[in-house]
Write a protein that holds these residues in place. Structure first.
Motif, PDB file in Angstrom:
ATOM      1  N   THR A   1       0.821  -1.190   0.008  1.00  0.00           N
ATOM      2  CA  THR A   1      -0.103   0.131  -0.069  1.00  0.00           C
ATOM      3  C   THR A   1       0.841   1.309   0.046  1.00  0.00           C
ATOM      4  N   ARG A   2       1.672   1.247   0.925  1.00  0.00           N
ATOM      5  CA  ARG A   2       2.785   2.518   0.794  1.00  0.00           C
ATOM      6  C   ARG A   2       3.583   2.465  -0.562  1.00  0.00           C
ATOM      7  N   TYR A   3       3.824   1.313  -0.927  1.00  0.00           N
ATOM      8  CA  TYR A   3       4.561   1.500  -2.393  1.00  0.00           C
ATOM      9  C   TYR A   3       3.639   2.384  -3.497  1.00  0.00           C
TER      10      TYR A   3
ATOM     11  N   MET B   1       4.195   6.352  -5.171  1.00  0.00           N
ATOM     12  CA  MET B   1       3.995   6.766  -6.469  1.00  0.00           C
ATOM     13  C   MET B   1       3.308   7.725  -6.819  1.00  0.00           C
ATOM     14  N   GLY B   2       2.481   8.298  -5.920  1.00  0.00           N
ATOM     15  CA  GLY B   2       1.689   9.326  -5.970  1.00  0.00           C
ATOM     16  C   GLY B   2       0.216   9.281  -6.064  1.00  0.00           C
ATOM     17  N   HIS B   3      -0.165   7.759  -5.781  1.00  0.00           N
ATOM     18  CA  HIS B   3      -1.745   7.652  -5.678  1.00  0.00           C
ATOM     19  C   HIS B   3      -2.344   8.318  -4.448  1.00  0.00           C
ATOM     20  N   ARG B   4      -3.311   8.869  -4.536  1.00  0.00           N
ATOM     21  CA  ARG B   4      -3.708   9.589  -3.246  1.00  0.00           C
ATOM     22  C   ARG B   4      -4.683   8.694  -2.543  1.00  0.00           C
ATOM     23  N   GLN B   5      -5.067   7.531  -3.050  1.00  0.00           N
ATOM     24  CA  GLN B   5      -5.870   6.669  -2.400  1.00  0.00           C
ATOM     25  C   GLN B   5      -5.693   5.226  -2.863  1.00  0.00           C
TER      26      GLN B   5
ATOM     27  N   GLY C   1      -3.309  -4.511   7.182  1.00  0.00           N
ATOM     28  CA  GLY C   1      -1.916  -3.880   6.751  1.00  0.00           C
ATOM     29  C   GLY C   1      -2.344  -3.173   5.820  1.00  0.00           C
ATOM     30  N   TRP C   2      -3.358  -3.165   4.877  1.00  0.00           N
ATOM     31  CA  TRP C   2      -3.876  -2.065   4.056  1.00  0.00           C
ATOM     32  C   TRP C   2      -4.294  -0.921   4.718  1.00  0.00           C
ATOM     33  N   SER C   3      -5.047  -1.156   5.887  1.00  0.00           N
ATOM     34  CA  SER C   3      -5.810   0.000   6.305  1.00  0.00           C
ATOM     35  C   SER C   3      -4.847   0.731   7.339  1.00  0.00           C
ATOM     36  N   ASP C   4      -3.836   0.121   7.714  1.00  0.00           N
ATOM     37  CA  ASP C   4      -2.852   0.533   8.666  1.00  0.00           C
ATOM     38  C   ASP C   4      -1.883   1.544   7.925  1.00  0.00           C
TER      39      ASP C   4
ATOM     40  N   ALA D   1      -0.765   6.999   6.633  1.00  0.00           N
ATOM     41  CA  ALA D   1      -0.370   8.434   5.954  1.00  0.00           C
ATOM     42  C   ALA D   1      -1.403   9.480   5.804  1.00  0.00           C
ATOM     43  N   GLY D   2      -2.431   9.438   7.094  1.00  0.00           N
ATOM     44  CA  GLY D   2      -3.293  10.266   6.969  1.00  0.00           C
ATOM     45  C   GLY D   2      -4.664  10.148   6.225  1.00  0.00           C
ATOM     46  N   ILE D   3      -4.928   9.024   5.750  1.00  0.00           N
ATOM     47  CA  ILE D   3      -5.553   8.618   4.609  1.00  0.00           C
ATOM     48  C   ILE D   3      -6.897   7.884   5.057  1.00  0.00           C
TER      49      ILE D   3
END
Length: 338
Positions: free
Chosen positions: A180-182, A186-190, A205-208, A213-215
């Motif tokens: 998810t961080r990867y 790369m610039g994806h906002r969500q 892990g995805w939601s963490d 990232a404050g999203i």
């Protein structure tokens, strides 16, 4: 005219005669029974080596030796992760002289303790549970509570138990966060998540990673196990031009997303980045090749059997022999269009 007969195979009785013991004693040595004197055990093993004797599993049973076996409980052996884990168990068991019994459960049926125990050849029999859904997780818990000295499970669901000596876990939670961080880096906002039943570690892990990232995490899209189910479940998601990145619960779901994206006229990775899980063999050869997470299921299967064998025989706990999960970057992921 018949062909000349070859040399007669060495039998357990030949070994007994050479060692000067009964064939029952040879059987006990072959089956690692404790009630044999050290000197006698050594003499029998020397005779086996000298004669080149190879124990036959059926002959061992007829000679009074107990056949060593392990029962594997799971639900769907067609799933890649389950099939590879089972293969690892079988490889290690065969090397150790164990037979493997496979008991496949219905994921839609409720099993009580009696049902589960009835799937074993006898109470206290060695068991490995490949736990990847609610049914197998319940089986894992029930068997461990009933026979903790003879049950091991492979499971990525319950990270609170990952240090337990009866549980072999792959940390898919950490690698899901990494994937998810990867995408975010790369610039994806969500990043959206297409979920398979179970495997809560991947969802967590995805939601963490989004929270770090404050999203705010969007609602996960639920899917079944198949490519067709994923294509249907993801149809509305991939049709939304605001959706630029999807993490999938496994590679079959990722293939379903790629199909849905093609039907919606969205290019990958130009319009949409997609990441799978498990590194199914087809992932590297799909066009475009799939970015995914490599999980060493076969190594986990081998590790589960070795852990069980150590529990049964009282040996030292084996060191982990499987690879850590790894993100494999291929062609279905990239930066979003500006």
């Amino acid at each position: 005219m018949s062909a000349a007969a070859g040399p007669r195979p060495v039998s357990i009785f030949d070994v007994a005669k050479r060692a000067g013991v009964s064939h029952q004693t040879v059987s006990r040595v072959i089956n690692d029974a404790p009630q044999v004197a050290a000197a006698t055990r050594a003499r029998v093993k020397d005779a086996i080596a000298e004669l080149g004797y190879r124990p036959n599993r059926s002959a061992r049973a007829l000679a009074g030796g107990a056949l060593k076996s392990v029962t594997v409980l799971t639900t769907d052996t067609s799933l890649y992760g389950t099939a590879e884990t089972l293969r690892g168990i079988e490889d290690a068991a065969r090397d150790a002289g164990f037979s493997v019994l496979v008991s496949v459960m219905d994921p839609d049926q409720a099993y009580d303790e009696a049902d589960l125990l009835g799937r074993l050849p006898h109470d206290g029999a060695a068991a490995i549970v490949i736990a990847h859904d609610e049914t197998t997780v319940r089986a894992m818990r029930a068997l461990h509570e009933r026979q903790p000295g003879a049950t091991v499970a492979t499971c990525g669901e319950h990270q609170e138990d990952q240090d337990a000596d009866w549980l072999i876990s792959l940390d898919d939670r950490t690698v899901a966060a990494r994937a998810t961080r990867y995408l975010l880096d790369m610039g994806h906002r969500q990043v959206h998540y297409l979920a398979i039943p179970g495997t809560a570690g991947r969802r967590t892990g995805w939601s963490d990673a989004l929270a770090a990232a404050g999203i705010a995490a969007p609602a996960a899209v639920e899917s079944g196990w198949s490519v067709a189910a994923a294509a249907e479940a993801a149809a509305a998601l991939v049709a939304d031009p605001a959706v630029t990145a999807i993490l999938c619960g496994n590679d079959d779901l990722a293939f379903g997303v790629l199909h849905a994206a093609h039907r919606a006229g969205r290019t990958v990775p130009g319009d949409l980045s997609v990441i799978g899980f498990d590194d199914y063999p087809l992932a590297a050869y799909h066009v475009p090749s799939l970015t995914t997470v490599d999980l060493d299921f076969r190594g986990v299967g081998r590790g589960a059997f070795e852990r069980l064998r150590a529990m049964l025989e009282g040996g030292p706990d084996p060191r982990p022999s499987w690879r850590s999960p790894e993100l494999i970057v291929r062609e279905t992921s990239g930066p979003p269009r500006q």
